[in-house]
Design a protein around this motif. Sequence first.
Motif, PDB file in Angstrom:
ATOM      1  N   LEU A  32      22.033  94.244  43.423  1.00  0.00           N
ATOM      2  CA  LEU A  32      22.564  93.210  44.309  1.00  0.00           C
ATOM      3  C   LEU A  32      24.091  93.116  44.237  1.00  0.00           C
ATOM      4  CD1 LEU A  32      19.853  90.438  43.860  1.00  0.00           C
ATOM      5  CD2 LEU A  32      20.157  91.994  45.799  1.00  0.00           C
ATOM      6  N   LYS A  33      24.658  93.339  43.060  1.00  0.00           N
ATOM      7  CA  LYS A  33      26.118  93.305  42.929  1.00  0.00           C
ATOM      8  C   LYS A  33      26.788  94.437  43.705  1.00  0.00           C
ATOM      9  CE  LYS A  33      26.565  90.882  38.570  1.00  0.00           C
ATOM     10  NZ  LYS A  33      26.883  90.969  37.143  1.00  0.00           N
ATOM     11  N   ASN A  34      26.041  95.485  43.967  1.00  0.00           N
ATOM     12  CA  ASN A  34      26.587  96.628  44.684  1.00  0.00           C
ATOM     13  C   ASN A  34      26.252  96.608  46.174  1.00  0.00           C
ATOM     14  OD1 ASN A  34      28.005  98.563  42.764  1.00  0.00           O
ATOM     15  ND2 ASN A  34      26.170  97.985  41.635  1.00  0.00           N
ATOM     16  N   ILE A  35      25.725  95.504  46.645  1.00  0.00           N
ATOM     17  CA  ILE A  35      25.453  95.326  48.078  1.00  0.00           C
ATOM     18  C   ILE A  35      26.466  94.313  48.605  1.00  0.00           C
ATOM     19  CG2 ILE A  35      23.782  94.544  49.791  1.00  0.00           C
ATOM     20  CD1 ILE A  35      21.556  95.477  47.929  1.00  0.00           C
ATOM     21  N   PRO A  36      27.427  94.765  49.407  1.00  0.00           N
ATOM     22  CA  PRO A  36      28.485  93.859  49.884  1.00  0.00           C
ATOM     23  C   PRO A  36      27.961  92.624  50.619  1.00  0.00           C
ATOM     24  CG  PRO A  36      29.026  96.138  50.379  1.00  0.00           C
ATOM     25  CD  PRO A  36      27.627  96.133  49.862  1.00  0.00           C
ATOM     26  N   SER A  37      26.926  92.772  51.416  1.00  0.00           N
ATOM     27  CA  SER A  37      26.413  91.620  52.168  1.00  0.00           C
ATOM     28  C   SER A  37      25.854  90.550  51.225  1.00  0.00           C
ATOM     29  CB  SER A  37      25.351  92.052  53.172  1.00  0.00           C
ATOM     30  OG  SER A  37      24.263  92.682  52.525  1.00  0.00           O
ATOM     31  N   TYR A  38      25.332  90.954  50.081  1.00  0.00           N
ATOM     32  CA  TYR A  38      24.825  89.998  49.102  1.00  0.00           C
ATOM     33  C   TYR A  38      25.984  89.192  48.519  1.00  0.00           C
ATOM     34  CZ  TYR A  38      22.587  88.053  44.959  1.00  0.00           C
ATOM     35  OH  TYR A  38      22.129  87.194  43.999  1.00  0.00           O
ATOM     36  N   GLU A  39      27.050  89.864  48.175  1.00  0.00           N
ATOM     37  CA  GLU A  39      28.221  89.184  47.626  1.00  0.00           C
ATOM     38  C   GLU A  39      28.827  88.216  48.653  1.00  0.00           C
ATOM     39  OE1 GLU A  39      29.448  89.252  44.433  1.00  0.00           O
ATOM     40  OE2 GLU A  39      27.627  90.386  44.004  1.00  0.00           O
ATOM     41  N   MET A  40      28.904  88.652  49.915  1.00  0.00           N
ATOM     42  CA  MET A  40      29.435  87.774  50.963  1.00  0.00           C
ATOM     43  C   MET A  40      28.529  86.559  51.161  1.00  0.00           C
ATOM     44  SD  MET A  40      31.050  90.331  53.864  1.00  0.00           S
ATOM     45  CE  MET A  40      29.462  90.945  54.359  1.00  0.00           C
ATOM     46  N   THR A  41      27.230  86.775  51.117  1.00  0.00           N
ATOM     47  CA  THR A  41      26.273  85.678  51.260  1.00  0.00           C
ATOM     48  C   THR A  41      26.416  84.694  50.113  1.00  0.00           C
ATOM     49  OG1 THR A  41      24.727  87.084  52.466  1.00  0.00           O
ATOM     50  CG2 THR A  41      23.819  85.125  51.433  1.00  0.00           C
ATOM     51  N   GLN A  44      29.492  82.668  50.707  1.00  0.00           N
ATOM     52  CA  GLN A  44      29.239  81.710  51.788  1.00  0.00           C
ATOM     53  C   GLN A  44      28.421  80.523  51.272  1.00  0.00           C
ATOM     54  OE1 GLN A  44      27.174  83.514  55.073  1.00  0.00           O
ATOM     55  NE2 GLN A  44      27.220  81.669  56.319  1.00  0.00           N
ATOM     56  N   LEU A  45      27.399  80.794  50.478  1.00  0.00           N
ATOM     57  CA  LEU A  45      26.578  79.724  49.909  1.00  0.00           C
ATOM     58  C   LEU A  45      27.391  78.851  48.963  1.00  0.00           C
ATOM     59  CD1 LEU A  45      23.224  81.602  49.231  1.00  0.00           C
ATOM     60  CD2 LEU A  45      23.601  79.765  50.880  1.00  0.00           C
ATOM     61  N   SER A  46      28.277  79.456  48.198  1.00  0.00           N
ATOM     62  CA  SER A  46      29.133  78.686  47.283  1.00  0.00           C
ATOM     63  C   SER A  46      30.039  77.737  48.059  1.00  0.00           C
ATOM     64  CB  SER A  46      29.991  79.620  46.437  1.00  0.00           C
ATOM     65  OG  SER A  46      29.197  80.309  45.526  1.00  0.00           O
ATOM     66  N   GLN A  47      30.594  78.225  49.147  1.00  0.00           N
ATOM     67  CA  GLN A  47      31.485  77.392  49.955  1.00  0.00           C
ATOM     68  C   GLN A  47      30.726  76.215  50.569  1.00  0.00           C
ATOM     69  OE1 GLN A  47      33.292  80.097  52.742  1.00  0.00           O
ATOM     70  NE2 GLN A  47      34.642  81.000  51.208  1.00  0.00           N
ATOM     71  N   VAL A  48      29.557  76.488  51.116  1.00  0.00           N
ATOM     72  CA  VAL A  48      28.744  75.422  51.718  1.00  0.00           C
ATOM     73  C   VAL A  48      28.338  74.418  50.647  1.00  0.00           C
ATOM     74  CG1 VAL A  48      26.501  74.944  52.788  1.00  0.00           C
ATOM     75  CG2 VAL A  48      27.911  76.796  53.651  1.00  0.00           C
ATOM     76  N   LYS A  51      31.267  72.247  49.734  1.00  0.00           N
ATOM     77  CA  LYS A  51      31.551  71.286  50.816  1.00  0.00           C
ATOM     78  C   LYS A  51      30.584  70.105  50.727  1.00  0.00           C
ATOM     79  CE  LYS A  51      31.099  70.875  55.765  1.00  0.00           C
ATOM     80  NZ  LYS A  51      30.138  71.350  56.735  1.00  0.00           N
ATOM     81  N   TRP A  52      29.306  70.402  50.556  1.00  0.00           N
ATOM     82  CA  TRP A  52      28.307  69.350  50.470  1.00  0.00           C
ATOM     83  C   TRP A  52      28.488  68.516  49.194  1.00  0.00           C
ATOM     84  CZ3 TRP A  52      23.667  72.872  52.157  1.00  0.00           C
ATOM     85  CH2 TRP A  52      23.708  73.044  53.524  1.00  0.00           C
ATOM     86  N   GLN A  53      28.836  69.187  48.103  1.00  0.00           N
ATOM     87  CA  GLN A  53      29.069  68.475  46.850  1.00  0.00           C
ATOM     88  C   GLN A  53      30.233  67.502  47.009  1.00  0.00           C
ATOM     89  OE1 GLN A  53      27.146  68.592  44.100  1.00  0.00           O
ATOM     90  NE2 GLN A  53      28.422  67.011  43.215  1.00  0.00           N
ATOM     91  N   ASN A  54      31.279  67.924  47.713  1.00  0.00           N
ATOM     92  CA  ASN A  54      32.427  67.046  47.958  1.00  0.00           C
ATOM     93  C   ASN A  54      32.031  65.831  48.785  1.00  0.00           C
ATOM     94  OD1 ASN A  54      34.061  68.765  46.489  1.00  0.00           O
ATOM     95  ND2 ASN A  54      34.913  69.789  48.288  1.00  0.00           N
ATOM     96  N   GLU A  55      31.154  66.036  49.770  1.00  0.00           N
ATOM     97  CA  GLU A  55      30.668  64.918  50.585  1.00  0.00           C
ATOM     98  C   GLU A  55      29.939  63.892  49.712  1.00  0.00           C
ATOM     99  OE1 GLU A  55      28.414  65.531  54.253  1.00  0.00           O
ATOM    100  OE2 GLU A  55      29.359  67.510  54.415  1.00  0.00           O
ATOM    101  N   LYS A 112      17.088  75.991  51.870  1.00  0.00           N
ATOM    102  CA  LYS A 112      16.723  76.607  53.148  1.00  0.00           C
ATOM    103  C   LYS A 112      17.755  77.638  53.584  1.00  0.00           C
ATOM    104  CE  LYS A 112      14.209  72.541  54.757  1.00  0.00           C
ATOM    105  NZ  LYS A 112      14.259  71.378  55.628  1.00  0.00           N
ATOM    106  N   LYS A 113      19.027  77.303  53.402  1.00  0.00           N
ATOM    107  CA  LYS A 113      20.093  78.231  53.777  1.00  0.00           C
ATOM    108  C   LYS A 113      20.052  79.483  52.908  1.00  0.00           C
ATOM    109  CE  LYS A 113      24.765  78.048  55.468  1.00  0.00           C
ATOM    110  NZ  LYS A 113      24.372  78.251  56.844  1.00  0.00           N
ATOM    111  N   ARG A 114      19.867  79.295  51.607  1.00  0.00           N
ATOM    112  CA  ARG A 114      19.772  80.437  50.693  1.00  0.00           C
ATOM    113  C   ARG A 114      18.593  81.321  51.082  1.00  0.00           C
ATOM    114  NH1 ARG A 114      20.511  78.252  45.831  1.00  0.00           N
ATOM    115  NH2 ARG A 114      22.529  79.234  45.563  1.00  0.00           N
TER     116      ARG A 114
END
Length: 171
Positions: A32-41, A44-48, A51-55, A112-114
Amino acid sequence: MKRVIALCSVILLCTFAASAQKFALIDMEYILKNIPSYEMTNEQLSQVSQKWQNEVEAIQQEAQNMYKTYQSDLVFLSAEMKTKREEEIVKKEQEAQELKRKYFGAEGELYKKRESLMKPIQDEVYNAVKEISEQKGYQLIIDRASAMSIIFASPKIDISNEVLIRLGYSK
């Protein structure tokens, strides 16, 4: 005597059958570490999630501020005003808890997003492992990243790089 011979024959047959099986290992973390789309996902999940944690934290902070104001004004408030303010504070705290449950609960938005973002990647890896297994005749493929009881395994039976190549990520 016949039982002993029969028992020895069964044990001998089982030994030959077991030795004929083929096993392999994969390291899912490595794959999984060697799959770029996994790292981007993951990013993206960390950012979301942040954001929700800040709310949630903003609403919790608002409830704390309301409580501090309530404490400082306590001597000046009538019984009716005290009750009203206490209800407002409790309502704000409940709002924060409800939002936290909505975002981070067992069936929350983050889950659900994950699920929606990770499932296609996991399915792709699973299908690649399955194809390799069928092609090479493996009866069992173990994920060494999640199998804590594996103390040592020969690198010769690790097919993680083969899985990455099958997925189009040459190593």
